[in-house]
Write a protein that holds these residues in place. Structure first.
Motif, PDB file in Angstrom:
ATOM      1  N   THR A 138       0.868  -1.170   0.000  1.00 26.66           N
ATOM      2  CA  THR A 138       0.000   0.000   0.000  1.00 26.66           C
ATOM      3  C   THR A 138       0.907   1.223   0.000  1.00 26.66           C
ATOM      4  O   THR A 138       1.886   1.276   0.744  1.00 26.66           O
ATOM      5  CB  THR A 138      -0.903   0.007   1.248  1.00 26.66           C
ATOM      6  N   TYR A 139       0.587   2.194  -0.846  1.00 28.10           N
ATOM      7  CA  TYR A 139       1.372   3.417  -0.960  1.00 28.10           C
ATOM      8  C   TYR A 139       0.501   4.592  -0.557  1.00 28.10           C
ATOM      9  O   TYR A 139      -0.655   4.678  -0.974  1.00 28.10           O
ATOM     10  CB  TYR A 139       1.850   3.623  -2.404  1.00 28.10           C
ATOM     11  N   ILE A 140       1.049   5.493   0.243  1.00 32.21           N
ATOM     12  CA  ILE A 140       0.342   6.714   0.606  1.00 32.21           C
ATOM     13  C   ILE A 140       1.131   7.881   0.032  1.00 32.21           C
ATOM     14  O   ILE A 140       2.315   8.042   0.324  1.00 32.21           O
ATOM     15  CB  ILE A 140       0.197   6.864   2.129  1.00 32.21           C
ATOM     16  N   LEU A 141       0.465   8.669  -0.807  1.00 37.56           N
ATOM     17  CA  LEU A 141       1.088   9.844  -1.410  1.00 37.56           C
ATOM     18  C   LEU A 141       0.578  11.082  -0.692  1.00 37.56           C
ATOM     19  O   LEU A 141      -0.625  11.340  -0.680  1.00 37.56           O
ATOM     20  CB  LEU A 141       0.765   9.928  -2.901  1.00 37.56           C
ATOM     21  N   PHE A 142       1.464  11.841  -0.090  1.00 38.27           N
ATOM     22  CA  PHE A 142       1.111  13.099   0.560  1.00 38.27           C
ATOM     23  C   PHE A 142       1.307  14.211  -0.463  1.00 38.27           C
ATOM     24  O   PHE A 142       2.431  14.492  -0.877  1.00 38.27           O
ATOM     25  CB  PHE A 142       2.005  13.341   1.783  1.00 38.27           C
ATOM     26  N   THR A 143       0.215  14.837  -0.891  1.00 33.01           N
ATOM     27  CA  THR A 143       0.287  15.815  -1.966  1.00 33.01           C
ATOM     28  C   THR A 143      -0.835  16.843  -1.854  1.00 33.01           C
ATOM     29  O   THR A 143      -1.875  16.566  -1.271  1.00 33.01           O
ATOM     30  CB  THR A 143       0.217  15.117  -3.342  1.00 33.01           C
ATOM     31  N   THR A 144      -0.606  18.002  -2.415  1.00 28.08           N
ATOM     32  CA  THR A 144      -1.659  19.015  -2.506  1.00 28.08           C
ATOM     33  C   THR A 144      -2.365  18.912  -3.850  1.00 28.08           C
ATOM     34  O   THR A 144      -3.318  19.623  -4.108  1.00 28.08           O
ATOM     35  CB  THR A 144      -1.083  20.429  -2.346  1.00 28.08           C
ATOM     36  N   ASN A 145      -1.903  18.008  -4.705  1.00 26.11           N
ATOM     37  CA  ASN A 145      -2.414  17.856  -6.061  1.00 26.11           C
ATOM     38  C   ASN A 145      -3.098  16.500  -6.231  1.00 26.11           C
ATOM     39  O   ASN A 145      -2.965  15.848  -7.249  1.00 26.11           O
ATOM     40  CB  ASN A 145      -1.234  18.005  -7.031  1.00 26.11           C
ATOM     41  N   TYR A 146      -3.837  16.066  -5.221  1.00 29.34           N
ATOM     42  CA  TYR A 146      -4.340  14.692  -5.236  1.00 29.34           C
ATOM     43  C   TYR A 146      -5.388  14.439  -6.323  1.00 29.34           C
ATOM     44  O   TYR A 146      -5.443  13.342  -6.875  1.00 29.34           O
ATOM     45  CB  TYR A 146      -4.881  14.292  -3.860  1.00 29.34           C
ATOM     46  N   THR A 147      -6.221  15.422  -6.653  1.00 25.97           N
ATOM     47  CA  THR A 147      -7.257  15.177  -7.665  1.00 25.97           C
ATOM     48  C   THR A 147      -6.648  14.887  -9.027  1.00 25.97           C
ATOM     49  O   THR A 147      -7.099  13.999  -9.736  1.00 25.97           O
ATOM     50  CB  THR A 147      -8.245  16.348  -7.767  1.00 25.97           C
ATOM     51  N   SER A 148      -5.638  15.631  -9.382  1.00 23.57           N
ATOM     52  CA  SER A 148      -4.972  15.419 -10.669  1.00 23.57           C
ATOM     53  C   SER A 148      -4.293  14.051 -10.718  1.00 23.57           C
ATOM     54  O   SER A 148      -4.423  13.321 -11.699  1.00 23.57           O
ATOM     55  CB  SER A 148      -3.940  16.522 -10.906  1.00 23.57           C
ATOM     56  N   ILE A 149      -3.595  13.695  -9.652  1.00 22.72           N
ATOM     57  CA  ILE A 149      -2.909  12.407  -9.609  1.00 22.72           C
ATOM     58  C   ILE A 149      -3.923  11.265  -9.591  1.00 22.72           C
ATOM     59  O   ILE A 149      -3.743  10.257 -10.269  1.00 22.72           O
ATOM     60  CB  ILE A 149      -1.960  12.340  -8.397  1.00 22.72           C
ATOM     61  N   GLN A 150      -5.010  11.415  -8.847  1.00 24.09           N
ATOM     62  CA  GLN A 150      -6.027  10.364  -8.776  1.00 24.09           C
ATOM     63  C   GLN A 150      -6.684  10.149 -10.136  1.00 24.09           C
ATOM     64  O   GLN A 150      -6.878   9.010 -10.563  1.00 24.09           O
ATOM     65  CB  GLN A 150      -7.071  10.709  -7.722  1.00 24.09           C
ATOM     66  N   LYS A 151      -7.006  11.221 -10.837  1.00 24.01           N
ATOM     67  CA  LYS A 151      -7.591  11.086 -12.175  1.00 24.01           C
ATOM     68  C   LYS A 151      -6.623  10.390 -13.127  1.00 24.01           C
ATOM     69  O   LYS A 151      -7.021   9.538 -13.919  1.00 24.01           O
ATOM     70  CB  LYS A 151      -7.958  12.460 -12.727  1.00 24.01           C
ATOM     71  N   LYS A 152      -5.359  10.772 -13.046  1.00 24.17           N
ATOM     72  CA  LYS A 152      -4.346  10.176 -13.911  1.00 24.17           C
ATOM     73  C   LYS A 152      -4.223   8.675 -13.630  1.00 24.17           C
ATOM     74  O   LYS A 152      -4.234   7.854 -14.557  1.00 24.17           O
ATOM     75  CB  LYS A 152      -3.003  10.878 -13.661  1.00 24.17           C
ATOM     76  N   LEU A 153      -4.120   8.299 -12.359  1.00 16.96           N
ATOM     77  CA  LEU A 153      -4.004   6.882 -11.996  1.00 16.96           C
ATOM     78  C   LEU A 153      -5.244   6.092 -12.410  1.00 16.96           C
ATOM     79  O   LEU A 153      -5.129   4.979 -12.934  1.00 16.96           O
ATOM     80  CB  LEU A 153      -3.765   6.740 -10.498  1.00 16.96           C
TER      81      LEU A 153
END
Length: 88
Positions: free
Chosen positions: A66-81
């Motif tokens: 399990t990976y946890i990404l701490f980011t302020t850009n989570y929506t963009s990364i989530q859509k991309k993934l």
């Protein structure tokens, strides 16, 4: 730049943060979700990014880890993934 960068390379997802590079086979990704806890619910998770109080947590659950990404850009990364793991 200190952000987390995610891109698709062949059949893998490559996540880069500072000097860290993580490669995850797309076929191993089971889910991409968010986590509203400070340090993440999964105690054995691999953490990438800086866990400030104002950053959001994006969780990638795979067959192995399990990976946890701490980011302020989570929506963009989530859509991309999510676009990477959708069947073509």
């Amino acid at each position: 730049m200190f952000g987390i960068f995610v891109k698709k390379v062949n059949s893998d997802v490559v996540i880069r943060w500072l000097l860290t590079k993580v490669t995850i086979p797309i076929s191993d990704i089971l889910a991409v979700t968010t986590d509203d806890t400070y340090g993440g619910k999964e105690k054995q998770a691999i953490r990438l990014g800086t866990p400030y109080g104002t950053t959001d947590r994006l969780v990638i659950i795979t067959k192995e880890n399990t990976y946890i990404l701490f980011t302020t850009n989570y929506t963009s990364i989530q859509k991309k993934l999510n676009s990477y793991i959708q069947p073509a």
